[in-house]
Design a protein around this motif. Sequence first.
Motif, short mmCIF file in Angstrom:
data_model
loop_
_atom_site.label_atom_id
_atom_site.label_comp_id
_atom_site.label_asym_id
_atom_site.label_seq_id
_atom_site.Cartn_x
_atom_site.Cartn_y
_atom_site.Cartn_z
N MET A 1 17.50 30.25 47.90
CA MET A 1 18.07 31.46 47.28
C MET A 1 16.97 32.46 46.91
O MET A 1 15.90 32.05 46.46
N GLY A 2 17.20 33.74 47.11
CA GLY A 2 16.20 34.76 46.82
C GLY A 2 16.03 35.00 45.33
O GLY A 2 16.86 34.58 44.52
N LYS A 3 14.93 35.67 44.99
CA LYS A 3 14.66 35.98 43.58
C LYS A 3 15.41 37.24 43.18
O LYS A 3 15.23 38.31 43.77
N ILE A 4 16.26 37.09 42.16
CA ILE A 4 17.05 38.23 41.69
C ILE A 4 16.48 38.72 40.36
O ILE A 4 16.25 37.92 39.45
N ALA A 5 16.24 40.04 40.28
CA ALA A 5 15.74 40.64 39.03
C ALA A 5 16.76 41.63 38.49
O ALA A 5 17.44 42.32 39.26
N VAL A 6 16.85 41.67 37.17
CA VAL A 6 17.72 42.65 36.51
C VAL A 6 16.83 43.70 35.84
O VAL A 6 15.86 43.34 35.15
N PHE A 7 17.12 44.97 36.08
CA PHE A 7 16.41 46.06 35.40
C PHE A 7 17.40 46.70 34.42
O PHE A 7 18.24 47.48 34.82
N PRO A 8 17.31 46.32 33.14
CA PRO A 8 18.28 46.82 32.17
C PRO A 8 17.81 48.11 31.50
O PRO A 8 16.61 48.35 31.37
N GLY A 9 18.77 48.91 31.07
CA GLY A 9 18.41 50.13 30.34
C GLY A 9 19.62 50.97 30.03
O GLY A 9 20.76 50.57 30.31
N SER A 10 19.36 52.13 29.46
CA SER A 10 20.45 53.07 29.16
C SER A 10 20.66 54.03 30.33
O SER A 10 21.79 54.42 30.61
N PHE A 11 19.56 54.44 30.96
CA PHE A 11 19.61 55.35 32.11
C PHE A 11 20.54 56.54 31.85
O PHE A 11 21.40 56.86 32.65
N ASP A 12 20.32 57.20 30.72
CA ASP A 12 21.20 58.32 30.31
C ASP A 12 20.44 59.64 30.28
O ASP A 12 20.18 60.15 29.20
N PRO A 13 20.09 60.21 31.44
CA PRO A 13 20.31 59.70 32.80
C PRO A 13 19.04 59.06 33.34
O PRO A 13 18.00 59.07 32.69
N LEU A 14 19.17 58.55 34.59
CA LEU A 14 18.01 58.00 35.30
C LEU A 14 17.01 59.12 35.58
O LEU A 14 17.42 60.23 35.95
N THR A 15 15.72 58.83 35.39
CA THR A 15 14.66 59.82 35.68
C THR A 15 13.82 59.33 36.87
O THR A 15 13.98 58.19 37.32
N ASN A 16 12.89 60.17 37.31
CA ASN A 16 11.98 59.74 38.38
C ASN A 16 11.12 58.56 37.94
O ASN A 16 10.67 57.78 38.77
N GLY A 17 10.89 58.42 36.64
CA GLY A 17 10.13 57.28 36.11
C GLY A 17 10.90 55.98 36.33
O GLY A 17 10.35 54.98 36.78
N HIS A 18 12.22 55.99 36.03
CA HIS A 18 13.06 54.82 36.29
C HIS A 18 13.10 54.52 37.80
O HIS A 18 13.00 53.36 38.21
N LEU A 19 13.28 55.57 38.59
CA LEU A 19 13.43 55.38 40.04
C LEU A 19 12.17 54.76 40.64
O LEU A 19 12.25 53.90 41.53
#
Length: 158
Positions: A1-19
């Motif tokens: 099985m592959g490695k699954i990662a979760v990137f949690p946050g508010s993303f209100d809104p998503l910025t280029n930094g998040h992307l």
Amino acid sequence: MGKIAVFPGSFDPLTNGHLDIIKRASRIFDEVIVAMFINQSKKPLFTIEERVKLIEDVTKTFGNVSVDYSTGLLIDFVKKKNASVIVRGLRPGDFEYELQNATMNRKLDDSIESFFLMTNPEYSFLSSSIVKEAAKHHANIENFVPKPIAKALVEKFS
Ligand code: ADP
């Protein structure tokens, strides 16, 4: 099985930094789930549905990135998704808050690892709130967020 990662946050809104963090995490892990968590103490500008749609739109070319949300506890969400890693981005000043969260999550389940990616220096000053403040006053925010998000911000404040 592959490695699954979760990137949690508010993303209100998503910025280029998040992307930038999403892009880099998607090269390291087999699957990345960008997950919005409902934070009762913050009044969001964008609804969950709006944020999910916008992030899906700007990550659709990546192939191994999906978008989801939860009203529950991060660790429970991570386990439900069979993920083993929590990804977070680190800007100057983020360390103490992130250490506190990572330590709590480790206490709750030490089989889940928190994984930190240093901010791209080009985006180290960027936050959702600073972009919202600029957009509210009709400044040009096109260098800070992906195009569809710039458009959505202009519409919110028009
Ligand atoms: P939260 O409310 O959980 O902090 P945010 O949406 O503000 O949610 O941030 C989500 C994650 O993205 C956090 O790990 C944060 O440090 C990271 N992040 C936010 N902005 C940037 C940026 N400009 N560069 C790198 N990481 C960032």
